[in-house]
Design a protein around this motif. Structure first.
Motif, PDB file in Angstrom:
ATOM      1  N   ASP A 110      10.390  -5.737   2.256  1.00  0.00           N
ATOM      2  CA  ASP A 110      10.800  -4.559   3.020  1.00  0.00           C
ATOM      3  C   ASP A 110      12.247  -4.199   2.717  1.00  0.00           C
ATOM      4  O   ASP A 110      12.579  -3.045   2.458  1.00  0.00           O
ATOM      5  CB  ASP A 110      10.672  -4.818   4.525  1.00  0.00           C
ATOM      6  N   ASN A 111      13.117  -5.197   2.817  1.00  0.00           N
ATOM      7  CA  ASN A 111      14.539  -5.032   2.540  1.00  0.00           C
ATOM      8  C   ASN A 111      15.104  -6.415   2.240  1.00  0.00           C
ATOM      9  O   ASN A 111      14.366  -7.405   2.197  1.00  0.00           O
ATOM     10  CB  ASN A 111      15.267  -4.354   3.709  1.00  0.00           C
ATOM     11  N   ASP A 146       0.798  -1.223   0.000  1.00  0.00           N
ATOM     12  CA  ASP A 146       0.000   0.000   0.000  1.00  0.00           C
ATOM     13  C   ASP A 146       0.829   1.271   0.000  1.00  0.00           C
ATOM     14  O   ASP A 146       0.292   2.361  -0.110  1.00  0.00           O
ATOM     15  CB  ASP A 146      -0.938   0.007   1.216  1.00  0.00           C
ATOM     16  N   ASP A 147       2.153   1.176   0.190  1.00  0.00           N
ATOM     17  CA  ASP A 147       2.983   2.369   0.176  1.00  0.00           C
ATOM     18  C   ASP A 147       4.178   2.136  -0.740  1.00  0.00           C
ATOM     19  O   ASP A 147       4.276   1.122  -1.419  1.00  0.00           O
ATOM     20  CB  ASP A 147       3.419   2.756   1.586  1.00  0.00           C
ATOM     21  N   ASN A 148       5.099   3.105  -0.742  1.00  0.00           N
ATOM     22  CA  ASN A 148       6.215   3.055  -1.677  1.00  0.00           C
ATOM     23  C   ASN A 148       7.483   2.508  -1.046  1.00  0.00           C
ATOM     24  O   ASN A 148       8.535   2.490  -1.685  1.00  0.00           O
ATOM     25  CB  ASN A 148       6.467   4.464  -2.237  1.00  0.00           C
ATOM     26  N   THR A 149       7.438   2.054   0.187  1.00  0.00           N
ATOM     27  CA  THR A 149       8.644   1.561   0.840  1.00  0.00           C
ATOM     28  C   THR A 149       9.008   0.172   0.341  1.00  0.00           C
ATOM     29  O   THR A 149       8.171  -0.562  -0.185  1.00  0.00           O
ATOM     30  CB  THR A 149       8.467   1.523   2.358  1.00  0.00           C
ATOM     31  N   PRO A 206      18.335  -0.880   6.097  1.00  0.00           N
ATOM     32  CA  PRO A 206      16.969  -0.892   6.618  1.00  0.00           C
ATOM     33  C   PRO A 206      15.930  -0.557   5.544  1.00  0.00           C
ATOM     34  O   PRO A 206      16.246   0.044   4.500  1.00  0.00           O
ATOM     35  CB  PRO A 206      16.995   0.200   7.691  1.00  0.00           C
ATOM     36  N   PRO A 207      14.669  -0.929   5.792  1.00  0.00           N
ATOM     37  CA  PRO A 207      13.600  -0.607   4.830  1.00  0.00           C
ATOM     38  C   PRO A 207      13.490   0.888   4.536  1.00  0.00           C
ATOM     39  O   PRO A 207      13.101   1.266   3.423  1.00  0.00           O
ATOM     40  CB  PRO A 207      12.341  -1.128   5.539  1.00  0.00           C
ATOM     41  N   ALA A 208      13.823   1.739   5.511  1.00  0.00           N
ATOM     42  CA  ALA A 208      13.675   3.185   5.321  1.00  0.00           C
ATOM     43  C   ALA A 208      14.550   3.728   4.199  1.00  0.00           C
ATOM     44  O   ALA A 208      14.285   4.814   3.675  1.00  0.00           O
ATOM     45  CB  ALA A 208      14.006   3.908   6.627  1.00  0.00           C
TER      46      ALA A 208
END
Length: 208
Positions: free
Chosen positions: A62-63, A28-31, A175-177
């Protein structure tokens, strides 16, 4: 890209914790990163799209940090003879010389903006990764991310880690960020709904 916020209810949310997981990211997001997963029955793990896509597999993560043995299948496909491609974008917050390692069982390959970063680990092996130092990174700059992983047989796991030389003393899992599935605009406009009050000009902000 324009975001609309009511003046009376502008709330900033800061996420201080990072969760590392081997499960796929929220769609649902761009990460996170995009994932293409292929089945390889002939043992030829070429890094291209000539293989058969695994239709039951993940499409995002995620990563790059997963123990597939504990999940029963590589990226939702099957336990062995699987090829995974990770694509998207990566942004590091700090400038400097970086070292990278792809701890993987079996092979791992990485390019940033089309430049080869991790290149000598594309072979069948137990969990291992060579160190690739002296990679110049500009903090805040978005890099095109393209990585491949293959699992032939036996153990199956992969983790991408980095160190900022001169600062970090141990490997850090990316990290995913740091990841986005699509490119993020450098600026965005914020418009204000004053709910009948005095009109306010739109303000342009820089991401971050």
């Amino acid at each position: 890209m324009k975001k609309l916020f009511p003046v009376s209810a502008f709330t900033a949310v800061v996420l201080g914790g990072l969760i590392f997981t081997g499960l796929p990211a929220s769609a649902d997001d761009n990460t996170g990163l995009n994932v293409d997963v292929y089945v390889v029955d002939d043992g030829q793990f070429t890094r291209d799209k000539s293989h058969t896509l695994c239709t039951s597999a993940w499409t995002h993560v995620d990563n790059i940090d997963a123990d597939f043995d504990g999940l029963g299948a590589v990226a939702g496909c099957r336990p062995d003879q699987v090829l995974v491609r990770y694509t998207g974008f990566i942004t590091f917050p700090d400038s400097g010389s970086y070292s990278f390692v792809g701890q993987a069982d079996d092979g791992f390959w990485l390019t940033l903006d089309g430049n080869d970063i991790i290149t000598g680990d594309w072979y069948e092996k137990p969990r291992f990764g060579n160190t690739y130092p002296d990679i110049a990174i500009v903090g805040g700059q978005e890099y095109v991310f393209d990585a491949w992983f293959f699992e032939n047989g036996g153990g199956a796991n992969v983790t991408l880690q980095y160190m900022l030389q001169g600062r970090d003393t141990d490997w850090i899992t990316v990290p995913p960020a740091f990841f986005t599935k699509t490119s993020v605009p450098k600026t965005f406009d914020v418009a204000f709904d004053t709910v009948g009050g005095k009109e306010l000009d739109t303000v342009t902000y820089t991401n971050g």
